[in-house]
Design an enzyme around this catalytic site. Structure first.
Site, PDB file in Angstrom:
ATOM      1  N   HIS A 130     -11.692   3.872  -3.443  1.00 29.07           N
ATOM      2  CA  HIS A 130     -10.173   3.839  -3.239  1.00 29.07           C
ATOM      3  C   HIS A 130      -9.630   3.770  -4.769  1.00 29.07           C
ATOM      4  CE1 HIS A 130      -6.419   2.139  -1.819  1.00 29.07           C
ATOM      5  NE2 HIS A 130      -6.359   1.685  -3.130  1.00 29.07           N
ATOM      6  N   GLU A 131     -10.233   2.960  -5.665  1.00 28.96           N
ATOM      7  CA  GLU A 131      -9.571   2.803  -7.139  1.00 28.96           C
ATOM      8  C   GLU A 131      -9.916   4.283  -7.890  1.00 28.96           C
ATOM      9  OE1 GLU A 131      -7.570   0.633  -7.577  1.00 28.96           O
ATOM     10  OE2 GLU A 131      -8.285  -0.510  -5.906  1.00 28.96           O
ATOM     11  N   GLU A 198      -0.841   4.137  -1.824  1.00 33.30           N
ATOM     12  CA  GLU A 198      -1.890   3.700  -1.022  1.00 33.30           C
ATOM     13  C   GLU A 198      -2.470   4.117   0.159  1.00 33.30           C
ATOM     14  OE1 GLU A 198      -3.415   0.666  -2.483  1.00 33.30           O
ATOM     15  OE2 GLU A 198      -2.239   0.898  -4.089  1.00 33.30           O
TER      16      GLU A 198
END
Length: 297
Positions: A130-131, A198
């Site tokens: 995700h990062e 996000e």
């Protein structure tokens, strides 16, 4: 759609900033506001990553000091087609992580010791994916710019009390409204951009690690831990909260107007829907098979 929404919100933020400058000083005020914005963003472009890492007392690790974790990030970066980022560990028990850096060539990812000790290998891989998705999407730069604009708008709103308040339409009442509403609007736009990025990072991160359910499981656990375990550095620096995969502050529950993050339940639902559309989960490129409390550094 995520990129279009971000572009629109960035345009709103820019227009708000320039409009505030114009209200304060006409065309000259707008140009001064523009110059301030350029200067602040240039400074943020080159220095924001170092500042954020210092705020959270992050320590850099490598293949020698944290071999398993470093190898995991290296494998995921290769899977995403990204240069190897710098890797940091933050000594705090709250599970969490963030990415920073002006571009993929100068990126850094950071995970807390709480994440490395409390999550499974698959969940850690999903969080770091995700990062890396944020890095791939250049979200770190987008959020730095929006944070800089929001801060500059607040600064200009404070200046409103000292420059031209008598001549401005509405007089003192108009000035007071400007001081309150302009930073509020900027904050709302910043939060909206953060929430939209996000969702996109969840989607791409799930593709990088190969299994959306790993990320869904990680998000559920991180939120539960974040509600019970303090993150002292984040509490001291709340302006950095939007960078984390889950809000590290004890002030969030739902997908509401003033939240920097989408509802975790909504994110998990989107990941489950994504998993349902995938033929079969793949294996994430995370070579080490260590126990949950392995030698992460």
């Amino acid at each position: 759609m995520g990129y279009a929404k971000t572009a629109i919100l960035m345009a709103v933020m820019t227009a708000l900033f320039l409009g505030l400058g114009a209200l304060l000083g006409g065309r000259g005020g707008m140009m001064i506001a523009l110059l301030i914005a350029v200067a602040m963003n240039l400074f943020s472009y080159w220095n924001s990553d170092k500042a954020v890492l210092r705020m959270h007392n992050a320590r850099q690790v490598d293949a020698t000091t944290a071999p398993d974790f470093y190898a995991m990030v290296q494998g995921l970066a290769g899977n995403a087609g990204l240069p190897m980022p710098k890797v940091f560990i933050i000594d705090t028990d709250q599970p969490n992580a963030f990415a920073t850096g002006r571009n993929p060539e100068n990126a850094a990812v950071a995970a807390t010791t709480g994440l490395l000790n409390r999550m499974s290998r698959e969940e850690i891989a999903a969080v770091m994916a995700h990062e890396l998705a944020h890095v791939q999407n250049r979200d770190t730069l987008i959020m730095t710019i929006t944070a800089t604009f929001a801060g500059a708008i607040s600064m200009l709103a404070n200046f409103a009390m000292f420059f031209g308040s008598r001549d401005r339409p509405g007089g003192f009442i108009g000035t007071l409204a400007l001081m309150i509403l302009a930073p509020l609007a900027a904050g709302l736009v910043q939060m909206a951009i953060s929430r939209s990025r996000e969702y996109e990072a969840d989607r791409i991160g799930a593709e990088i690690c190969g299994n959306p359910m790993w990320l869904a499981s990680a998000l559920q656990k991180i939120e539960a831990f974040a509600q019970k375990i303090d993150n002292p550095a984040a509490e001291r620096n709340p302006a950095t909260a939007h960078m984390f995969i889950i809000n590290p502050l004890h002030m969030f529950t739902h997908d509401k107007l003033f939240s920097t993050h989408p509802s975790t339940a909504n994110r998990i639902a989107a990941l489950r829907q994504m998993a349902g559309g995938m033929a079969a989960p793949t294996v994430a490129p995370t070579p080490p098979k260590t126990p949950r409390r392995g030698p992460w550094g």
